[in-house]
Design a protein around this motif. Structure first.
Motif, PDB file in Angstrom:
ATOM      1  N   VAL A   1       0.831  -1.210   0.000  1.00 32.12           N
ATOM      2  CA  VAL A   1       0.000   0.000   0.000  1.00 32.12           C
ATOM      3  C   VAL A   1       0.861   1.255   0.000  1.00 32.12           C
ATOM      4  O   VAL A   1       0.503   2.261  -0.619  1.00 32.12           O
ATOM      5  CB  VAL A   1      -1.004  -0.019   1.172  1.00 32.12           C
ATOM      6  N   THR A   2       2.006   1.218   0.650  1.00 32.29           N
ATOM      7  CA  THR A   2       2.922   2.354   0.624  1.00 32.29           C
ATOM      8  C   THR A   2       3.318   2.677  -0.816  1.00 32.29           C
ATOM      9  O   THR A   2       3.275   3.836  -1.238  1.00 32.29           O
ATOM     10  CB  THR A   2       4.165   2.070   1.491  1.00 32.29           C
ATOM     11  N   ALA A   3       3.679   1.662  -1.585  1.00 29.43           N
ATOM     12  CA  ALA A   3       4.046   1.869  -2.993  1.00 29.43           C
ATOM     13  C   ALA A   3       2.827   2.266  -3.824  1.00 29.43           C
ATOM     14  O   ALA A   3       2.916   3.141  -4.693  1.00 29.43           O
ATOM     15  CB  ALA A   3       4.693   0.608  -3.553  1.00 29.43           C
ATOM     16  N   LEU A   4       1.688   1.639  -3.561  1.00 26.36           N
ATOM     17  CA  LEU A   4       0.462   1.964  -4.295  1.00 26.36           C
ATOM     18  C   LEU A   4       0.120   3.447  -4.161  1.00 26.36           C
ATOM     19  O   LEU A   4      -0.142   4.122  -5.158  1.00 26.36           O
ATOM     20  CB  LEU A   4      -0.702   1.112  -3.772  1.00 26.36           C
ATOM     21  N   LEU A   5       0.139   3.957  -2.928  1.00 20.99           N
ATOM     22  CA  LEU A   5      -0.252   5.350  -2.713  1.00 20.99           C
ATOM     23  C   LEU A   5       0.803   6.339  -3.201  1.00 20.99           C
ATOM     24  O   LEU A   5       0.482   7.473  -3.524  1.00 20.99           O
ATOM     25  CB  LEU A   5      -0.575   5.583  -1.237  1.00 20.99           C
ATOM     26  N   ARG A   6       2.045   5.908  -3.281  1.00 21.97           N
ATOM     27  CA  ARG A   6       3.076   6.762  -3.876  1.00 21.97           C
ATOM     28  C   ARG A   6       2.777   6.956  -5.360  1.00 21.97           C
ATOM     29  O   ARG A   6       2.892   8.050  -5.897  1.00 21.97           O
ATOM     30  CB  ARG A   6       4.455   6.120  -3.684  1.00 21.97           C
ATOM     31  N   ASP A   7       2.370   5.869  -6.024  1.00 26.18           N
ATOM     32  CA  ASP A   7       2.117   5.914  -7.463  1.00 26.18           C
ATOM     33  C   ASP A   7       0.722   6.414  -7.815  1.00 26.18           C
ATOM     34  O   ASP A   7       0.507   6.944  -8.903  1.00 26.18           O
ATOM     35  CB  ASP A   7       2.306   4.518  -8.066  1.00 26.18           C
ATOM     36  N   ASN A   8      -0.239   6.220  -6.905  1.00 24.95           N
ATOM     37  CA  ASN A   8      -1.625   6.624  -7.142  1.00 24.95           C
ATOM     38  C   ASN A   8      -2.180   7.164  -5.828  1.00 24.95           C
ATOM     39  O   ASN A   8      -2.761   6.410  -5.044  1.00 24.95           O
ATOM     40  CB  ASN A   8      -2.447   5.433  -7.643  1.00 24.95           C
ATOM     41  N   PRO A   9      -2.001   8.461  -5.566  1.00 26.72           N
ATOM     42  CA  PRO A   9      -2.356   9.034  -4.270  1.00 26.72           C
ATOM     43  C   PRO A   9      -3.841   8.965  -3.909  1.00 26.72           C
ATOM     44  O   PRO A   9      -4.193   9.063  -2.737  1.00 26.72           O
ATOM     45  CB  PRO A   9      -1.912  10.498  -4.378  1.00 26.72           C
ATOM     46  N   ARG A  10      -4.714   8.800  -4.874  1.00 30.96           N
ATOM     47  CA  ARG A  10      -6.158   8.736  -4.614  1.00 30.96           C
ATOM     48  C   ARG A  10      -6.792   7.618  -5.427  1.00 30.96           C
ATOM     49  O   ARG A  10      -7.569   7.853  -6.357  1.00 30.96           O
ATOM     50  CB  ARG A  10      -6.828  10.070  -4.970  1.00 30.96           C
ATOM     51  N   PRO A  11      -6.485   6.361  -5.097  1.00 29.23           N
ATOM     52  CA  PRO A  11      -7.042   5.269  -5.897  1.00 29.23           C
ATOM     53  C   PRO A  11      -8.541   5.102  -5.660  1.00 29.23           C
ATOM     54  O   PRO A  11      -9.042   5.321  -4.556  1.00 29.23           O
ATOM     55  CB  PRO A  11      -6.276   4.045  -5.400  1.00 29.23           C
ATOM     56  N   SER A  12      -9.232   4.728  -6.707  1.00 28.10           N
ATOM     57  CA  SER A  12     -10.647   4.340  -6.583  1.00 28.10           C
ATOM     58  C   SER A  12     -10.683   2.998  -5.859  1.00 28.10           C
ATOM     59  O   SER A  12      -9.653   2.350  -5.662  1.00 28.10           O
ATOM     60  CB  SER A  12     -11.279   4.202  -7.970  1.00 28.10           C
ATOM     61  N   ASP A  13     -11.874   2.547  -5.499  1.00 30.17           N
ATOM     62  CA  ASP A  13     -11.993   1.224  -4.875  1.00 30.17           C
ATOM     63  C   ASP A  13     -11.417   0.142  -5.788  1.00 30.17           C
ATOM     64  O   ASP A  13     -10.674  -0.731  -5.332  1.00 30.17           O
ATOM     65  CB  ASP A  13     -13.453   0.890  -4.559  1.00 30.17           C
ATOM     66  N   ASP A  14     -11.755   0.209  -7.069  1.00 26.57           N
ATOM     67  CA  ASP A  14     -11.265  -0.799  -8.012  1.00 26.57           C
ATOM     68  C   ASP A  14      -9.747  -0.746  -8.142  1.00 26.57           C
ATOM     69  O   ASP A  14      -9.082  -1.784  -8.186  1.00 26.57           O
ATOM     70  CB  ASP A  14     -11.915  -0.633  -9.386  1.00 26.57           C
ATOM     71  N   GLU A  15      -9.184   0.463  -8.202  1.00 19.97           N
ATOM     72  CA  GLU A  15      -7.733   0.602  -8.301  1.00 19.97           C
ATOM     73  C   GLU A  15      -7.038   0.108  -7.034  1.00 19.97           C
ATOM     74  O   GLU A  15      -5.981  -0.528  -7.105  1.00 19.97           O
ATOM     75  CB  GLU A  15      -7.351   2.053  -8.573  1.00 19.97           C
ATOM     76  N   ALA A  16      -7.624   0.390  -5.881  1.00 20.89           N
ATOM     77  CA  ALA A  16      -7.050  -0.077  -4.615  1.00 20.89           C
ATOM     78  C   ALA A  16      -7.089  -1.596  -4.544  1.00 20.89           C
ATOM     79  O   ALA A  16      -6.098  -2.233  -4.163  1.00 20.89           O
ATOM     80  CB  ALA A  16      -7.795   0.539  -3.434  1.00 20.89           C
ATOM     81  N   LEU A  17      -8.221  -2.187  -4.930  1.00 21.12           N
ATOM     82  CA  LEU A  17      -8.329  -3.647  -4.918  1.00 21.12           C
ATOM     83  C   LEU A  17      -7.346  -4.283  -5.890  1.00 21.12           C
ATOM     84  O   LEU A  17      -6.738  -5.311  -5.583  1.00 21.12           O
ATOM     85  CB  LEU A  17      -9.765  -4.082  -5.216  1.00 21.12           C
ATOM     86  N   GLU A  18      -7.196  -3.677  -7.055  1.00 19.99           N
ATOM     87  CA  GLU A  18      -6.208  -4.173  -8.023  1.00 19.99           C
ATOM     88  C   GLU A  18      -4.798  -4.044  -7.441  1.00 19.99           C
ATOM     89  O   GLU A  18      -3.975  -4.950  -7.581  1.00 19.99           O
ATOM     90  CB  GLU A  18      -6.312  -3.395  -9.337  1.00 19.99           C
TER      91      GLU A  18
END
Length: 165
Positions: A115-132
């Motif tokens: 999640v640390t890397a996810l939020l660095r690359d996509n600071p505001r993910p949608s539910d679908d993007e977060a689940l992916e």
């Protein structure tokens, strides 16, 4: 027969570390047994569960599938390295605590790194993007609802703090 060893020199959680290790030593074993960083968990040992996920040069990798010698020269961040030097938890760690994004905690280190890397690359993910983004990490306890809430809360905290730890 004496097993051949190789020098591994890398940066782990901001500290330069070096050791002689067998060629087939996994990064997960190197972190846990040679460096004493037991926050990295080993679950399936096949790269499926994501419990062993650490960040290599900022990117999530499965430490149970990575040989320690291949990490030489790289920057590794384990769950122990996500907090500030004074021990203040990162926004992701605080959000998981606040939103109950963990239960037994076994999968948590892998999720926190992912999640640390996810939020660095996509600071505001949608539910679908977060689940992916977390699709490579398995949790057998939470049902993912609170993990998803934790991701969105961490994004809010990072936004509130201007992108700081």
């Amino acid at each position: 027969m004496i097993e051949e060893t190789h020098e591994v020199a890398l940066t782990v959680n901001g500290l330069r570390r070096a050791a002689e290790v067998p060629a087939r030593r996994l990064l997960s074993d190197f972190l846990r047994h040679d460096l004493g960083l037991t926050g990295t968990h080993v679950g399936c040992e096949h790269g499926v569960c994501g419990c062993c996920t650490v960040l290599m040069d900022g990117e999530p990798v499965r430490s149970c599938l990575t040989f320690a010698v291949t990490a030489s020269g790289h920057d590794i961040t384990t769950v122990e390295g996500l907090a500030a030097p004074d021990g203040t938890m990162s926004p992701v760690q605080r959000a998981f605590q606040e939103c109950h994004g963990l239960q037994c905690g076994f999968c948590t280190p892998g999720f926190l790194c992912t999640v640390t890397a996810l939020l660095r690359d996509n600071p505001r993910p949608s539910d679908d993007e977060a689940l992916e983004g977390i699709s490579g990490n398995l949790c057998r306890c939470t049902g993912y609802q609170n993990i998803l809430k934790s991701i969105h809360r961490a994004a809010d905290i990072i936004g509130e703090e201007g992108g700081t730890r």
